[in-house]
Scaffold this motif. Structure first.
Motif, PDB file in Angstrom:
ATOM      1  N   LEU A  59       5.517   8.476  11.493  1.00 40.80           N
ATOM      2  CA  LEU A  59       4.210   8.448  10.840  1.00 40.80           C
ATOM      3  C   LEU A  59       4.347   8.330   9.323  1.00 40.80           C
ATOM      4  O   LEU A  59       3.596   7.590   8.673  1.00 40.80           O
ATOM      5  N   ILE A  60       5.311   9.036   8.750  1.00 45.06           N
ATOM      6  CA  ILE A  60       5.560   8.941   7.304  1.00 45.06           C
ATOM      7  C   ILE A  60       5.935   7.513   6.924  1.00 45.06           C
ATOM      8  O   ILE A  60       5.483   6.976   5.895  1.00 45.06           O
ATOM      9  N   MET A  61       6.757   6.859   7.750  1.00 49.46           N
ATOM     10  CA  MET A  61       7.138   5.477   7.476  1.00 49.46           C
ATOM     11  C   MET A  61       5.941   4.540   7.585  1.00 49.46           C
ATOM     12  O   MET A  61       5.824   3.560   6.838  1.00 49.46           O
ATOM     13  N   VAL A  62       5.030   4.828   8.520  1.00 48.22           N
ATOM     14  CA  VAL A  62       3.796   4.037   8.631  1.00 48.22           C
ATOM     15  C   VAL A  62       2.979   4.167   7.345  1.00 48.22           C
ATOM     16  O   VAL A  62       2.456   3.169   6.811  1.00 48.22           O
ATOM     17  N   ILE A  63       2.869   5.382   6.834  1.00 47.60           N
ATOM     18  CA  ILE A  63       2.136   5.613   5.578  1.00 47.60           C
ATOM     19  C   ILE A  63       2.785   4.846   4.430  1.00 47.60           C
ATOM     20  O   ILE A  63       2.101   4.209   3.610  1.00 47.60           O
ATOM     21  N   ASN A  64       4.121   4.895   4.366  1.00 45.74           N
ATOM     22  CA  ASN A  64       4.838   4.137   3.340  1.00 45.74           C
ATOM     23  C   ASN A  64       4.549   2.645   3.454  1.00 45.74           C
ATOM     24  O   ASN A  64       4.293   1.961   2.459  1.00 45.74           O
ATOM     25  N   PHE A  65       4.610   2.140   4.674  1.00 46.97           N
ATOM     26  CA  PHE A  65       4.402   0.712   4.924  1.00 46.97           C
ATOM     27  C   PHE A  65       2.999   0.283   4.504  1.00 46.97           C
ATOM     28  O   PHE A  65       2.823  -0.714   3.795  1.00 46.97           O
ATOM     29  N   VAL A  66       1.994   1.034   4.930  1.00 52.01           N
ATOM     30  CA  VAL A  66       0.608   0.690   4.608  1.00 52.01           C
ATOM     31  C   VAL A  66       0.360   0.780   3.104  1.00 52.01           C
ATOM     32  O   VAL A  66      -0.272  -0.101   2.502  1.00 52.01           O
ATOM     33  N   SER A  67       0.879   1.827   2.475  1.00 47.24           N
ATOM     34  CA  SER A  67       0.683   2.003   1.023  1.00 47.24           C
ATOM     35  C   SER A  67       1.292   0.850   0.250  1.00 47.24           C
ATOM     36  O   SER A  67       0.698   0.341  -0.710  1.00 47.24           O
ATOM     37  N   PHE A  68       2.480   0.437   0.665  1.00 52.33           N
ATOM     38  CA  PHE A  68       3.176  -0.627  -0.058  1.00 52.33           C
ATOM     39  C   PHE A  68       2.503  -1.978   0.157  1.00 52.33           C
ATOM     40  O   PHE A  68       2.294  -2.747  -0.800  1.00 52.33           O
ATOM     41  N   THR A  69       2.157  -2.298   1.403  1.00 51.24           N
ATOM     42  CA  THR A  69       1.570  -3.609   1.682  1.00 51.24           C
ATOM     43  C   THR A  69       0.182  -3.773   1.066  1.00 51.24           C
ATOM     44  O   THR A  69      -0.257  -4.891   0.795  1.00 51.24           O
ATOM     45  N   ARG A  70      -0.523  -2.664   0.828  1.00 50.46           N
ATOM     46  CA  ARG A  70      -1.849  -2.741   0.230  1.00 50.46           C
ATOM     47  C   ARG A  70      -1.809  -2.623  -1.295  1.00 50.46           C
ATOM     48  O   ARG A  70      -2.835  -2.724  -1.958  1.00 50.46           O
ATOM     49  N   SER A  71      -0.629  -2.428  -1.844  1.00 50.97           N
ATOM     50  CA  SER A  71      -0.511  -2.223  -3.289  1.00 50.97           C
ATOM     51  C   SER A  71      -0.454  -3.545  -4.038  1.00 50.97           C
ATOM     52  O   SER A  71      -0.160  -4.604  -3.473  1.00 50.97           O
ATOM     53  N   LYS A  72      -0.690  -3.472  -5.338  1.00 46.16           N
ATOM     54  CA  LYS A  72      -0.563  -4.632  -6.202  1.00 46.16           C
ATOM     55  C   LYS A  72       0.876  -5.111  -6.281  1.00 46.16           C
ATOM     56  O   LYS A  72       1.144  -6.277  -6.527  1.00 46.16           O
ATOM     57  N   LEU A  73       1.802  -4.182  -6.052  1.00 38.77           N
ATOM     58  CA  LEU A  73       3.221  -4.522  -6.141  1.00 38.77           C
ATOM     59  C   LEU A  73       3.586  -5.570  -5.105  1.00 38.77           C
ATOM     60  O   LEU A  73       4.267  -6.554  -5.406  1.00 38.77           O
ATOM     61  N   ALA A  74       3.148  -5.357  -3.843  1.00 40.74           N
ATOM     62  CA  ALA A  74       3.480  -6.310  -2.786  1.00 40.74           C
ATOM     63  C   ALA A  74       2.794  -7.650  -3.033  1.00 40.74           C
ATOM     64  O   ALA A  74       3.363  -8.708  -2.763  1.00 40.74           O
ATOM     65  N   LYS A  75       1.578  -7.635  -3.569  1.00 37.83           N
ATOM     66  CA  LYS A  75       0.838  -8.863  -3.799  1.00 37.83           C
ATOM     67  C   LYS A  75       1.398  -9.648  -4.973  1.00 37.83           C
ATOM     68  O   LYS A  75       1.160 -10.852  -5.100  1.00 37.83           O
ATOM     69  N   ALA A  76       2.148  -8.964  -5.836  1.00 34.06           N
ATOM     70  CA  ALA A  76       2.669  -9.630  -7.031  1.00 34.06           C
ATOM     71  C   ALA A  76       3.875 -10.507  -6.724  1.00 34.06           C
ATOM     72  O   ALA A  76       4.255 -11.345  -7.549  1.00 34.06           O
ATOM     73  N   TYR A  77       4.490 -10.318  -5.542  1.00 35.82           N
ATOM     74  CA  TYR A  77       5.706 -11.075  -5.232  1.00 35.82           C
ATOM     75  C   TYR A  77       5.399 -12.158  -4.200  1.00 35.82           C
ATOM     76  O   TYR A  77       4.604 -11.969  -3.316  1.00 35.82           O
TER      77      TYR A  77
END
Length: 304
Positions: A286-304
């Motif tokens: 579940l913690i990894m799911v939270i990490n995954f969702v947080s990262f994919t929805r962040s500006k960081l992921a969209k910037a690359y």
């Protein structure tokens, strides 16, 4: 520490040791600052390999020294080893000056934690580091007990628990350099997403294991996900931090890692008490799911 006469002196010296425990964060910052950014993933993965190898060999060396000599002599030998590290670093590690200045000629002020909180990219990455450590450390308190539950009569619980505990470190050492080179080629963000997805699947499947050998296999795969995640986070920190702030950002990253080391065993023990050992692995997934969702929805992921 080898000369202490009571537990409180040992406690104080251990606290002092922690206060000066910035070698890892500064070595990460030094490698990040001195390496061309297009090769930072590979360089930091090599450093992670060395740290992980030390974590694997350290308990083995400590146990051998305690058996061969004594607890006090072990502290003396450790002090000598740290002196050697100090001398090697001082004489053999050379840092190229890289001081950024303001137009007025004044050196730029270092980041504060308020600046870190306002920078969503850096805050996301150091929080990821903390959550990864929560996952890693939450399993430690129950690992031997879970191994005991899975072993059959005649199997050595101590030996099996040691092998299971060593599996993630072994695979991390082997996989980290490869993932570092791969991240530099295909993009660090893609490697980080793979690490999150792979980890959530492995942890979920680990909760269903029926024997210690399958557990050993899945713990080996856990090290593969660590090899993808940890250097990727550090590489993205490097790429999203101004050179003059690299050291302080990596120091905050290590502080958050230490928070994960503290909260992980507490949460793991609480879950094991309320539910059972297997639920801890579902919690980690579940913690990894939270990490995954947080990262994919962040500006960081969209910037690359």
């Amino acid at each position: 520490m080898g000369f202490v006469t009571n537990v409180w002196e040992l406690f104080a010296l251990r606290a002092l040791q922690g206060a000066f425990g910035g070698y890892v964060s500064n070595s990460n910052a030094l490698v990040a600052a001195q390496t061309p950014r297009e090769h930072s993933g590979h360089s930091l993965s090599i450093l992670v390999t060395g740290i992980t190898a030390g974590n694997l060999l350290g308990p083995l060396l400590g146990g051998f020294l305690a058996d061969a000599f004594s607890y006090r002599i072990s502290f003396h030998i450790t002090g000598v080893i740290m002196l050697i590290v100090c001398l090697l670093t001082y004489f053999l590690v050379h840092e190229k000056p890289n001081v950024q200045t303001q137009p007025s000629g004044k050196q730029k002020e270092s980041l504060t934690f308020k600046d870190i909180r306002s920078n969503k990219v850096i805050l996301l990455l150091i929080t990821t580091t903390m959550l990864v450590q929560v996952v890693t450390m939450s399993i430690n308190p129950i690992l031997s007990l879970f191994v005991k539950e899975l072993t059959t009569p005649g199997q050595s619980v101590t030996m099996m628990a040691g092998l299971v505990a060593a599996m993630p470190g072994i695979s991390t050492v082997l996989a980290a350099p490869f993932f570092g080179r791969l991240g530099d080629k295909i993009g660090t963000h893609k490697l980080l997403i793979f690490g999150f997805v792979f980890a959530m699947i492995v942890f979920a499947l680990t909760s269903f294991v029926k024997n210690v050998y399958i557990l050993m296999f899945f713990r080996l795969l856990t090290g593969v996900s660590d090899a993808a995640i940890l250097p990727s986070v550090q590489t993205l920190l490097t790429k999203n931090t101004a050179p003059e702030n690299t050291s302080i950002v990596f120091s905050y990253n290590q502080s958050f890692q230490s928070l994960g080391n503290m909260f992980g065993p507490l949460l793991g023990s609480a879950i094991a008490t309320i539910f059972d050992y297997r639920q801890i692995f579902l919690f980690c997934s579940l913690i990894m799911v939270i990490n995954f969702v947080s990262f994919t929805r962040s500006k960081l992921a969209k910037a690359y």
